[in-house]
Design an enzyme around this catalytic site. Structure first.
Site, short mmCIF file in Angstrom:
data_model
loop_
_atom_site.label_atom_id
_atom_site.label_comp_id
_atom_site.label_asym_id
_atom_site.label_seq_id
_atom_site.Cartn_x
_atom_site.Cartn_y
_atom_site.Cartn_z
N CYS A 44 0.84 -1.20 0.00
CA CYS A 44 0.00 0.00 0.00
C CYS A 44 0.87 1.25 0.00
O CYS A 44 0.36 2.37 0.10
CB CYS A 44 -0.96 0.01 1.19
SG CYS A 44 -0.16 0.27 2.77
N GLU A 72 -3.37 0.55 -3.61
CA GLU A 72 -2.70 -0.74 -3.37
C GLU A 72 -2.04 -1.16 -4.67
O GLU A 72 -2.61 -0.99 -5.75
CB GLU A 72 -3.72 -1.79 -2.93
CG GLU A 72 -3.11 -2.97 -2.22
CD GLU A 72 -2.93 -2.76 -0.73
OE1 GLU A 72 -2.35 -3.66 -0.08
OE2 GLU A 72 -3.36 -1.73 -0.20
#
Length: 609
Positions: A523, A566
């Protein structure tokens, strides 16, 4: 990645589940985080030596220290020639103490030396970033003048609140491309023998040497957060106790908390739970905790919500201060009554925990929340599998997008019925269990014992029998877990904390030639660059296996209305036949930020070995 983007102002500052507490300490901690990334650093054992004579040479100083005084310096660093002070580094604290005792007060060339312990140098890249952030904060403060509290909160929590969704996706695609190009530029500087190949691929993939797929939209863009941590404080406008998000950090002089009813990424049921607890706090005789003077009690409310069952788990956190056991028991009873009302049941509240926060000393473990009411877990579902969620369990913050993430990871991995999957940093087993029906075996590794218990329970709940989970640090147990893997097609799924995998874990993956592919989930792509570089650099005496190269990158919009996303990256093992020791490998080994032997920040001081 096991550092969720927590809601609120914390989302800008930290991806850690400790919320605001992390935010308040991150400014200091990030500058010295390199000391905890593994590997030796002489910055830990450093002294400052002052009062040096005007004319001296490093060679004669080293002769004095190492030969005459019998010390063991590993490095001497001075800011410039002729400086009257410098730093000397040692291998351990014993050697440093010995040096201070020998040098402090020692007369050399008519000058009395002064030797004292020195703080480690801050990571210059992080320091520069923090300085830039500080300038941004000052600029932002000016921009905030004249804005309403609602606008300031939205700017802090969901900065893209007034940007169309298509434009959000464009901005994120541009940003991830820049990040990946920065990584490639680092590779370009070192690998002269790969430049033609990189240039050829860049013409194919629009500036990158591998494919960057279009960003995947989140199936849900509003009310998508299944976990949020709220702060209890004082609303600057109403001066009432409020459960919401901080408008800024304590270090910038902001302690006010604003209400969250207008934020589009928080589910309505969660907002109702916040309102119920806010009413409770306002009717309480106990004040919210104040970070300014450390007084007060109520600190956080964490709400976890299942998109599958609609169940809510609430965790109330407070500083007990001097409250007696009897008073705390009374509070517990009051909280149970508060969250047992019809309004509480209507918004889905089923599970209640109570967490007493205490000041920790170095080495102390975090205190655990106490279960007060309802089930100990709530249940959510991904790709047809059910997962139980405990108070501290990691679970992707956007359930609908998590399904897209895991199905994409399975597709990119090219897993077959003969494959074995290593699920590194597996948490409660979500990724590994989703892979299970596509492969022969799944072996999960996780440092948190409670998460491993949940992973095993999730496997049993879903009737999955080809998954085993192990507790320990990845760098410690990966070799023994790898020994259990069968077949010659091993796929590693890496979903690490923000700091990335330890160098020893990277080394193990490199040297295990049966690991053919790595699916790296992050992330924070910029933070993953360190691991990607170590996985890609040429074979050395330490990294004996062929390197891994990026093949495909897929960004997913896990966090709509924020700048975050992400990234799933497929890394493929190079064929052994193309491996040879080269000058490039030596350069890459020396230029990497983190090595097996030493990790330290860059600095502009002269370094004399």
């Amino acid at each position: 990645m096991h550092n969720e983007n927590t809601s609120g102002n914390e989302e800008k500052v930290s991806r850690d589940d400790n919320g605001v507490a992390t935010q308040e300490n991150s400014t200091v901690n990030e500058e010295y985080a390199y000391l905890d990334r593994g590997g030796f650093s002489s910055e830990r054992f450093k002294i400052e030596l002052r009062g040096l004579p005007k004319f001296y040479g490093i060679a004669e100083l080293k002769k004095l220290m190492n030969q005459k005084l019998g010390l063991s310096t590993s490095k001497i660093k001075r800011p410039k020639n002729g400086s009257h002070w410098l730093y000397a580094c040692f291998q351990n604290n014993e050697d440093r103490t010995k040096a201070i005792n020998a040098l402090n007060g020692y007369v050399w060339k008519g000058k009395t030396l002064i030797a004292e312990e020195a703080k480690p140098a801050p990571d210059p890249l992080v320091k520069r970033k923090l300085e830039e952030d500080s300038n941004v904060q000052r600029k932002k403060k000016k921009e905030d003048e004249g804005k309403s509290q609602e606008e300031r909160l939205k700017d802090a929590v969901i900065p893209f609140w007034n940007v169309s969704y298509e434009e959000q996706l464009k901005r994120k695609e541009n940003e991830i491309r820049k990040t990946l190009m920065h990584y490639e530029n680092e590779v370009w500087k070192v690998f002269k023998n790969r430049r033609k190949e990189i240039e050829a691929n860049r013409k194919i993939y629009n500036g990158l040497s591998f494919e960057l797929k279009l960003i995947q939209k989140s199936p849900v863009t509003e009310g998508y957060r299944n976990k949020s941590e709220f702060t209890v404080g004082i609303d600057e406008e109403t001066q009432k106790p409020t459960v919401g998000f901080r408008l800024g950090s304590y270090v910038t002089g902001t302690v006010g908390v604003a209400p969250i009813h207008m934020l589009k990424h928080i589910p309505e049921e969660t907002k109702k739970a916040v309102s119920i607890f806010q009413d409770f706090v306002r009717s309480s005789d106990l004040a919210p905790y104040s970070p300014a003077d450390y007084t007060g009690y109520w600190r956080y409310l964490t709400v976890r919500q299942s998109t599958y069952s609609g169940e809510l788990m609430v965790i109330v956190s407070m500083y007990p201060q001097e409250l007696s056991s009897e008073e705390l028991e009374k509070l517990k009873t009051q909280l149970i009554e508060c969250f047992s009302t019809e309004d509480s049941k209507a918004c889905g509240i089923r599970s209640l925990y109570f967490h007493l926060l205490t000041k920790k000393r170095v080495g102390d473990e975090d205190s655990k929340a106490t279960h007060l009411m309802g089930p100990t877990h709530i249940t959510d579902s991904i790709l047809g599998l059910k997962f139980r969620i405990s108070p501290e369990a990691f679970f992707q913050i956007n359930t609908a997008c998590a399904e897209l993430l895991y199905s994409s990871a399975i597709e990119l991995s090219r897993a077959t019925a003969d494959s074995t999957v290593l699920d590194i940093c597996c948490g409660t087993g979500t990724i590994g269990l989703c892979f299970a029906k596509h492969v022969n075996k799944v072996l999960g590794l996780e440092i948190i014992p409670e998460a491993v218990k949940d992973a095993k329970a999730n496997a049993a709940e879903n009737g999955v029998t080809n998954c085993d989970f192990f507790t320990g640090k990845a760098e410690d147990i990966l070799p023994s877990v790898l020994a259990r893997a069968t077949g010659d097609d091993i796929i590693a799924i890496v979903d690490p904390p923000r700091a990335g995998l330890h160098m020893r874990a990277i080394t193990t993956l490199r040297n295990a030639v049966s690991v053919r592919r790595i699916v790296y989930v992050s992330c924070h792509a910029a933070a993953a660059t360190r691991n990607l570089t170590d996985l890609a650099r040429p074979a050395t005496k330490t990294l004996r296996g062929p390197p891994f190269r990026p093949a495909v990158a897929l960004p997913l919009d896990m966090f709509p209305h924020t700048p975050h996303l992400e990234l799933v990256l497929l890394l493929e093992r190079e064929a052994p036949a193309v491996q040879k020791k080269s000058d490039d490998s030596e350069k890459m080994e020396s230029s990497t930020i983190e090595t097996e032997n030493e990790t330290e920040p860059e600095n502009k001081e002269e370094s004399v070995q």
